[in-house]
Design an enzyme around this catalytic site. Structure first.
Site, PDB file in Angstrom:
ATOM      1  N   ASP A  34       0.849  -1.182   0.000  1.00  0.00           N
ATOM      2  CA  ASP A  34       0.000   0.000   0.000  1.00  0.00           C
ATOM      3  C   ASP A  34       0.899   1.252   0.000  1.00  0.00           C
ATOM      4  OD1 ASP A  34      -2.997   0.950   0.503  1.00  0.00           O
ATOM      5  OD2 ASP A  34      -1.801   2.002   2.000  1.00  0.00           O
ATOM      6  N   TYR A  57      -1.656  11.253   2.030  1.00  0.00           N
ATOM      7  CA  TYR A  57      -2.543  11.562   0.906  1.00  0.00           C
ATOM      8  C   TYR A  57      -2.529  13.057   0.596  1.00  0.00           C
ATOM      9  CZ  TYR A  57      -4.427   6.872   1.637  1.00  0.00           C
ATOM     10  OH  TYR A  57      -4.560   5.514   1.764  1.00  0.00           O
ATOM     11  N   HIS A  71      -6.977  -6.588  -0.746  1.00  0.00           N
ATOM     12  CA  HIS A  71      -5.928  -5.580  -0.598  1.00  0.00           C
ATOM     13  C   HIS A  71      -4.898  -5.898   0.482  1.00  0.00           C
ATOM     14  CE1 HIS A  71      -4.040  -1.700  -0.984  1.00  0.00           C
ATOM     15  NE2 HIS A  71      -4.279  -1.392   0.273  1.00  0.00           N
TER      16      HIS A  71
END
Length: 331
Positions: A102, A242, A307
């Site tokens: 990730d 982010y 994921h």
């Protein structure tokens, strides 16, 4: 787990928490993603140590026991790679095998790009490398967040994460354990869309109503570990990665078109949402990925895996890691 040791090291101006186990001649550095911790690599730490490796997993800046600078501008590729290089120095480690997932995969790509001299080989999961440092195909003339909005709209989770304080307020309305469970157990490979009038807190309440049982690979104790840490630290540090997407894109301009040259094995689940971003499969299997990473030796697509693959398919991931790095390991 009881053999895993913990220490705090001073690196790049911050204190970083590091979990480690084993004393083999070669080190494997594990880098976690969102919303995770060193703990996400608990299975691999123990297993690789048993195979005579020194296994090391830090909490990245902003997470767990590591310092969380408040400004999103303190979470660039250069800050985080600097943290990891300083941590390796503090532990007396010259070169290491690197494994990422990730956001940890993104950071691992940055580490290989900026300091390939510190990496023996890379096993990365979930997120491939794109020249320019994004983690999805996008127009190189547009900032990443602009490209994401054009692709998925304002309610896409990455866009919702951009405004400082907004998502923290939303998360605070939710039960942290249920929020973690929502993140870790989602198996929807479609784009995560979070309507503003619902929010993650509203999604968590809907999730609770269905009383979905935990999968076999995730226990109540596991959820509690994450929830306890995030309840203590909050999510701002994690969200700041982010919020730094556009800044990273700007700062990495001198490396536009640069290739990652270390030996690489890439693993992704066929139900991973990152694998289903438009254009990703074509990039991975159509030659673009190999062009950007010329020493890409293996691509593994694991059937039925979503994921959080290193937790869901723990033993298989350990085997994939070992099968690759043993080719480069010390005799």
């Amino acid at each position: 787990m009881e053999n895993i040791q913990h220490r705090t090291v001073r690196t790049n101006g911050i204190n970083m928490h590091v979990a480690w186990v084993g004393d083999g001649p070669d080190t494997v550095l594990f880098i976690h993603g969102f919303p995770e911790l060193w703990y996400s690599w608990r299975h691999q730490l123990v297993s690789l140590a048993a195979l005579d490796y020194r296994a090391v997993a830090p909490d990245l800046r902003g997470y767990g026991g590591t310092v969380a600078p408040p400004s999103a501008a303190s979470y660039t590729a250069f800050h985080v790679v600097g943290d990891l290089v300083g941590m390796l120095d503090a532990l007396g480690i010259g070169r290491a095998f690197v494994v990422g997932h990730d956001w940890g995969a993104v950071i691992a790509w940055y580490l290989c790009l900026l300091r390939p001299d510190r990496v023996k080989a890379l096993v990365n999961t979930s997120v491939p490398w794109y020249p320019g440092g994004t983690w999805f195909p996008c127009d190189p003339e547009k900032k990443p967040v602009e490209s994401i909005r054009a692709m998925h709209g304002d309610d896409y989770y990455v866009c919702r994460f951009q405004e400082p304080g907004e998502m923290e307020e939303d998360f605070a309305k939710a039960d942290t354990a249920k929020l973690i469970q929502l993140f870790l157990t989602s198996r929807d490979p479609g784009p995560p869309i979070v309507p503003k009038d619902l929010g993650f807190s509203g999604m968590t309440k809907l999730f609770e109503q269905h009383q979905i049982e935990l999968p076999s690979w995730l226990t109540e104790d596991d959820v509690s570990f994450y929830a306890t840490e995030f309840s203590r630290t909050g999510f701002t540090g994690a969200l700041n990665y982010y919020r730094c997407l556009d800044l990273n894109w700007e700062l990495l301009a001198p490396w536009a078109g640069a290739r990652v040259e270390v030996p690489v094995k890439f693993i992704v689940g066929d139900q991973d949402l990152a694998y289903h971003i438009p254009g990703v499969k074509e990039y991975i299997h159509g030659g673009g990925f190999k062009q950007a990473v010329p020493n890409l030796e293996e691509v593994v697509v694991m059937e039925g895996a979503a994921h959080f693959i290193q937790q869901e398919k723990a033993q298989e991931i350990t085997s994939h890691i070992h099968d690759f790095i043993k080719k480069f390991s010390s005799p």
